[in-house]
Design an enzyme around this catalytic site. Structure first.
Site, PDB file in Angstrom:
ATOM      1  N   GLU A 156      12.509   4.924  -8.774  1.00  0.00           N
ATOM      2  CA  GLU A 156      11.257   4.685  -9.385  1.00  0.00           C
ATOM      3  C   GLU A 156      10.351   5.800  -9.381  1.00  0.00           C
ATOM      4  O   GLU A 156       9.172   5.929  -9.408  1.00  0.00           O
ATOM      5  CB  GLU A 156      10.514   3.546  -8.900  1.00  0.00           C
ATOM      6  CG  GLU A 156      11.107   2.426  -9.082  1.00  0.00           C
ATOM      7  CD  GLU A 156      10.537   1.038  -8.403  1.00  0.00           C
ATOM      8  OE1 GLU A 156       9.369   1.296  -8.210  1.00  0.00           O
ATOM      9  OE2 GLU A 156      11.055  -0.189  -8.353  1.00  0.00           O
ATOM     10  N   GLU A 258      17.405  -3.580  -6.351  1.00  0.00           N
ATOM     11  CA  GLU A 258      16.790  -4.393  -5.663  1.00  0.00           C
ATOM     12  C   GLU A 258      16.298  -5.749  -6.343  1.00  0.00           C
ATOM     13  O   GLU A 258      16.428  -5.655  -7.507  1.00  0.00           O
ATOM     14  CB  GLU A 258      15.192  -3.751  -5.504  1.00  0.00           C
ATOM     15  CG  GLU A 258      15.075  -2.577  -4.506  1.00  0.00           C
ATOM     16  CD  GLU A 258      13.764  -1.902  -4.271  1.00  0.00           C
ATOM     17  OE1 GLU A 258      12.854  -2.513  -4.770  1.00  0.00           O
ATOM     18  OE2 GLU A 258      13.546  -0.942  -3.631  1.00  0.00           O
TER      19      GLU A 258
END
Length: 506
Positions: A156, A258
C-alpha cells in the site's frame, strides 16, 4: 514435464549436499497459479498475518523468538493454515529455529521487504542505499529457506491518486530485487506487491506492476480487501464479485494479502467459503486473514497473555470451523496450459504520474567513492542529528544547485548521487558549496559546526557514479552468489550423472 521433475529432484539433492535438508517443497508459479514444485499440486494460500507487537516495546522481529514460534505455529497448523505473512524482520538476527518450526508445521512464509525505518515514503518518495541495503540483507537472510514462498516489495505504498509517483520508486526496487535474487539464489523466489482497495487507483496499480519488462514486473499480486463485513453480506453484495471480475484476465497469481473485516464481531468469516470455494478458486489463489494476535485494532485470532501463553479467541474457533470444510484441489501443474497476456501500462494522467524512467539502482560503492573525493563533509554533529538532515539539506540547497543529489519520479530525472544516504548527500553539497562558492576558503566549510574539512583520498569523483556493488556471500552456503548459477548448473549435471538421469532432461 520431465525437465520440471528432474530439476526439482536435483535441487533437492543439491540442497542436501549443501547442508539444507528442506522439509517443505518450494512453491513455484506457472501462469496464474501457485504449485508445489515437486508434487505439482496447485497451492492455495491459507494464511495469517503474523506480527505480534507491543507499542511500548517498539518493533520486534517475530521470527527471531523461537519460544513464541514454537508456541504459535502448532496452533496455526491445527487451524488449517499453510502460510504466514510477516511484515518486518531484523535480518541481522538468527531465524533458523523459527523457520524450522514453520517447516515442522507445514507452513510457508511470505515476507515484506520494506520496514518503517527503511521504506519508500509515499508523500516524499526516495529510493536510497539505506533502503536497498536493508532489502538485500533481508533477501540474504531468507532466500536459503525452502519455505520462503515469496517476498512483498511493497504494501500500500501508493494509497490514493495523490501518491502515485511513489509507485515508480517501488517498481525500481522491484527490478533490483528480482535481479538480485536471480544472481544470488539457487531457485527463483517470486516477488509481489500488496495493494490497497482504493477505487480511484486500484486498476492502475494492478496494471502498472504487471506491465513492461520482465524484470520490472511482479510475479504475484496481493489485494488487501476488507469489503465483506458480517454474515448479512454475500459474495455479490460485498464487492468480492466485482474484484474477481477485475482480475479475470490477469496473467499472474492473485490472492488476498489481507482480509477479515471486523466491523461485526466476533467474526464468523463467511467470505472464506467463497475464497476457497467455486466462487473464487478459478481466479484467486487463497488469502491471508488479518491477524494472528490481538492488538489495539481488535483483529486477533488469539490473545497473548502477560505470562506469554496463548488463549484462543472466538475468531480462531470460527475460522477453524469454516476452514475445516474447505479443501480446494485445483489442477496439476502439468495439466495447466492457460497463458494470459501481461497488462498494458496505464497512461500518464493528472491522477497517475509515475515516469516510465525508473530510479537507478542504489550503489554503496558509488557513494563511498564519491565521499572519498570530498574535502568538506558533514560533521559528526550533523550526522548524529539524523532528524535534522533534511533541514540542513534544504538550507544548503537554497545556496547552490542540488541537482546531483535530487530525484524526480514524475519527470524521470535522477541526479548521479540521488540514491546516496542523507548524510552523504549533505556532505556532497557542503563540498560543492565549499568548492564552487566558497573558493575553498576554510571558513566556508563550517555551517555553524555542521561541516568539517578532511583530506580527500581522490582528486575528483570522476567515475564514482558508475561504480556498482557486488552481491553478498550466500548466508547459507558461504558461496559467492554472483555468477554461481553456472556452478549450480554444472553441479546439477554431475548429480544427474550420479542419479542416472539423462543430462538432456535438465
Amino acid at each position: 514435464m520431465v525437465k520440471l521433475v528432474v530439476s526439482s529432484i536435483l535441487n533437492l539433492a543439491l540442497s542436501l549436499v549443501l547442508g539444507q535438508a528442506w522439509a517443505l517443497n518450494p512453491i513455484s508459479i506457472k501462469g496464474t497459479k501457485f504449485f508445489d514444485s515437486v508434487t505439482q499440486d496447485q497451492f492455495f494460500i491459507k494464511g495469517v498475518a503474523y506480527q505480534p507487537r507491543s507499542l511500548a516495546a517498539g518493533f520486534t522481529d517475530p521470527l527471531s523468538k523461537p519460544a513464541d514460534c514454537k508456541r504459535d505455529f502448532p496452533l496455526m497448523k491445527d487451524l488449517g493454515l499453510n502460510t504466514i505473512r510477516v511484515y518486518q524482520v531484523d535480518p541481522s538476527l538468527k531465524h533458523d529455529d523459527c523457520m524450522k518450526a514453520l517447516e515442522d508445521a507445514g507452513i510457508y512464509l511470505i515476507l515484506d521487504l520494506m520496514v518503517p525505518k527503511h521504506s519508500i515514503v509515499r508523500n516524499n518518495p526516495e529510493y536510497d542505499i539505506n533502503i536497498w541495503n536493508n532489502v538485500r540483507s533481508t533477501i540474504d537472510a531468507f532466500e536459503g529457506y525452502s519455505n520462503t514462498l515469496g517476498f512483498f516489495v511493497g504494501n500500500e505504498v501508493t494509497n490514493d491518486n495523490k501518491t502515485t509517483v511513489a509507485s515508480g520508486y517501488v517498481k525500481a526496487m522491484l527490478r533490483d530485487t528480482k535481479n538480485y535474487i536471480a544472481s544470488t539464489s539457487s531457485r527463483k523466489i517470486p516477488v509481489g506487491y500488496a495493494n490497497n482497495d482504493d477505487p480511484d487507483i486500484r486498476l492502475q496499480i494492478q496494471s502498472y506492476f504487471n506491465c513492461g519488462k520482465d524484470e520490472e514486473r511482479i510475479d504475484f499480486f496481493g489485494i488487501n480487501l476488507y469489503e465483506w463485513c458480517g454474515a448479512s453480506t454475500t459474495y455479490n453484495t460485498s464487492g468480492y464479485a466485482e474484484r474477481t471480475k477485475d482480475i479475470a484476465s490477469y496473467s499472474i497469481p492473485v490472492f488476498l494479502s489481507e482480509f477479515g473485516c471486523n466491523s461485526v464481531t466476533p467474526r464468523t468469516f463467511p467470505e472464506v467459503k467463497s475464497i476457497f470455494g467455486p466462487d473464487m478458486t478459478d481466479n484467486w489463489s487463497g488469502g491471508v486473514v488479518y491477524e494472528w494476535s490481538q492488538e489495539d485494532n481488535n483483529y486477533g485470532l488469539v490473545q497473548v497473555k502477560p505470562d506469554n501463553t496463548i488463549s484462543l479467541m472466538p475468531d480462531y474457533t470460527n475460522l477453524k470451523t469454516t476452514l475445516s470444510l474447505l479443501h480446494p484441489t485445483g489442477v496439476k501443474m502439468s495439466a495447466f496450459k492457460e497463458t494470459r497476456p501481461i497488462s498494458t501500462c496505464p497512461a500518464i494522467t493528472p491522477t497517475w504520474e509515475p515516469s516510465e524512467k525508473l530510479a537507478p539502482t542504489p550503489s554503496s560503492a558509488a557513494c563511498d567513492c564519491m565521499m572519498s573525493s570530498l574535502n568538506c563533509v558533514a560533521s559528526d554533529q550533523a550526522v548524529a542529528t539524523t532528524e535534522s538532515l533534511g533541514t540542513l539539506l534544504n538550507t544548503v540547497c537554497g545556496m547552490t544547485s542540488c541537482d546531483d543529489i535530487s530525484s524526480n519520479g514524475k519527470t524521470g530525472v535522477y541526479g548521479k548521487y540521488s540514491f546516496c544516504s542523507p548524510a552523504q548527500k549533505l556532505s556532497y553539497m557542503y563540498n560543492a558549496y565549499y568548492t564552487n562558492i566558497g573558493k575553498k576558503a576554510a571558513a566556508t566549510c563550517n555551517f555553524n559546526g555542521m561541516a568539517k574539512l578532511q583530506v580527500a583520498a581522490k582528486s575528483s569523483d570522476q567515475g564514482c557514479s558508475s561504480a556498482k556493488d557486488t552481491p553478498n556471500l550466500d548466508s547459507k552456503t558461504g558461496m559467492s552468489n554472483a555468477g554461481d548459477q553456472a556452478k549450480s548448473d554444472s553441479f546439477m549435471v554431475a548429480l544427474a550423472v550420479l542419479l542416472g538421469v539423462s543430462v538432456l532432461a535438465i
